[in-house]
Design a protein around this motif. Structure first.
Motif, mmCIF file in Angstrom:
data_model
loop_
_atom_site.group_PDB
_atom_site.id
_atom_site.type_symbol
_atom_site.label_atom_id
_atom_site.label_comp_id
_atom_site.label_asym_id
_atom_site.label_seq_id
_atom_site.Cartn_x
_atom_site.Cartn_y
_atom_site.Cartn_z
ATOM 1 N N GLU A 108 30.438 20.927 35.074
ATOM 2 C CA GLU A 108 29.187 21.280 34.394
ATOM 3 C C GLU A 108 28.274 20.082 34.154
ATOM 4 O OE1 GLU A 108 29.282 23.972 31.096
ATOM 5 O OE2 GLU A 108 31.122 24.929 31.782
ATOM 6 N N LEU A 109 28.787 18.888 34.417
ATOM 7 C CA LEU A 109 27.957 17.691 34.216
ATOM 8 C C LEU A 109 26.705 17.737 35.089
ATOM 9 C CD1 LEU A 109 27.653 14.893 32.870
ATOM 10 C CD2 LEU A 109 28.923 13.949 34.804
ATOM 11 N N ASP A 164 20.962 17.642 35.789
ATOM 12 C CA ASP A 164 19.775 18.255 36.403
ATOM 13 C C ASP A 164 18.693 18.522 35.357
ATOM 14 O OD1 ASP A 164 20.839 18.210 38.929
ATOM 15 O OD2 ASP A 164 21.369 20.332 38.991
ATOM 16 N N LEU A 165 19.119 18.972 34.180
ATOM 17 C CA LEU A 165 18.153 19.214 33.106
ATOM 18 C C LEU A 165 17.522 17.905 32.642
ATOM 19 C CD1 LEU A 165 20.101 21.857 30.970
ATOM 20 C CD2 LEU A 165 18.113 22.282 32.435
ATOM 21 N N MET A 223 16.688 18.658 27.832
ATOM 22 C CA MET A 223 18.050 19.146 28.002
ATOM 23 C C MET A 223 18.526 19.823 26.730
ATOM 24 S SD MET A 223 21.397 18.302 26.941
ATOM 25 C CE MET A 223 21.437 16.541 26.635
ATOM 26 N N TYR A 224 18.277 19.189 25.581
ATOM 27 C CA TYR A 224 18.700 19.786 24.318
ATOM 28 C C TYR A 224 17.962 21.097 24.032
ATOM 29 C CZ TYR A 224 21.785 16.079 22.594
ATOM 30 O OH TYR A 224 22.836 15.213 22.397
ATOM 31 N N GLU A 225 16.743 21.212 24.513
ATOM 32 C CA GLU A 225 15.995 22.466 24.339
ATOM 33 C C GLU A 225 16.601 23.601 25.155
ATOM 34 O OE1 GLU A 225 11.938 21.875 25.341
ATOM 35 O OE2 GLU A 225 11.566 20.391 23.764
#
Length: 338
Positions: free
Chosen positions: A241-242, A247-248, A257-259
């Protein structure tokens, strides 16, 4: 920061020159084919009988031994591994490096550490794409390009920058943007353009991209398995999943990414990540790594290792290449092949 794009570059200073790409590995293959497809005159310089010789010929290139390619070329693009550049340069390039020729690199290692000291009567430039070769080629064929760095170490002809920009244009790097390292300044005003690329590239690889990330994945995997969880689940959670997360980050940065992840993931990441990566502990180690790179200590260690046949590296490959994370991942990755 000066960024060159399509309208800032032309083929004028490069279109009539012969470019010898020395090496036909990941970068050599990609860069040579991109320039050839854009209409530039590209030949290949290799060790006769080497494993890349036939491949380059099959790709419709004229292939010569390095010394002969250097004689024929106006521009010599050195794309062989860092650890062998000095030997090949001294044996096969320097004796044929006539006045007015252009010596080009995609990584500044051998110039920064003065393993290669070119004569004053040649141009010395760097075009450093920020991507592995196969990705550069893929994006090129899609009609765009990857970002790149441009640096001028010696400008004997007065045209060094424009020659580099012409090559960058041919490889579509100017479609994404080419950053001029001669114009880019940090707080260290006296750092040379090639050194900016060399030192930051080595530091990024060691501290985060290759070294840091790999050790973090390995540690997370081992903790989950030692706690009694299936290694297959551990692989998915800390390795597979990394890519989705990076990618985000690639598209919008850490905050985007956190969003995109769940509130639970965000809260856990923001509160626990700082315990895993304690900056008060990690940053002093990173600062020392940077000092070792700038002082040439890492370069010496690596060259000593390479010159002795790479015993430590081979041992690490043997010991770490067959660990549980790798073997479990190898089996799971087979499931995702189309």
């Amino acid at each position: 920061m000066k960024i060159y794009r399509e309208n800032d570059s032309t083929y004028e200073k490069i279109q009539n020159k012969v470019i010898a790409v020395i090496g036909y590995g990941s970068q050599g293959d990609a860069q040579a084919n991109m320039m050839k497809d854009s209409g530039l005159n590209v030949i290949i310089g290799l060790r006769k009988g080497g494993r890349s010789w036939q491949k380059a010929m099959d790709d419709a290139f004229e292939v010569y031994e390095v010394s002969e390619a250097t004689k024929k070329a106006d521009v010599i693009q050195v794309l062989i591994p860092d650890e062998i550049q000095q030997v090949v340069y001294e044996k096969s390039i320097l004796p044929n490096l006539a006045e007015g020729k252009v010596l080009c690199f995609s990584h500044g290692f051998n110039i920064s550490y003065k393993r290669i000291v070119p004569p004053k009567n040649v141009d010395v430039i760097m075009i450093a794409p920020k991507s592995p070769g196969p990705s550069e080629r893929k994006v090129y064929l899609e009609g765009f390009g990857v970002p790149a760095l441009l640096a001028v170490h010696q400008d004997y002809s007065g045209n060094a920058k424009n020659i580099g920009l012409g090559m960058a244009k041919a490889m579509h790097f100017t479609r994404a943007g080419v950053i001029d390292l001669n114009s880019l300044e940090g707080s260290k005003k006296d750092i040379a353009p090639f050194d900016k690329e060399t030192f930051t590239d080595l530091f990024g690889e060691q501290s985060v991209l290759c070294g840091g990330v790999a050790e973090l994945i390995q540690s997370g995997f081992e903790v989950m398995v030692e706690a009694g969880y299936p290694p297959e689940m551990a692989y998915f959670e800390v390795s597979h999943e990394l890519k989705l997360i990076t990618d985000l980050i690639y598209k919008g940065g850490i905050e985007q990414m956190y969003e995109k992840v769940s509130n639970t993931a965000e809260f856990g990441g923001r509160t626990r990540g700082k315990k895993v990566i304690d900056r008060s502990v990690v940053k002093p180690v990173m600062h020392q790594m940077m000092k070792d790179i700038e002082a040439g200590d890492f370069a010496k260690e690596w060259m000593d290792e390479a010159n002795s046949g790479m015993p430590k590296l081979k041992e690490m490959r043997k010991n770490e290449g067959g660990n549980q994370l790798q073997t479990v991942g190898d089996e799971l990755r087979k499931l995702f092949v189309k």
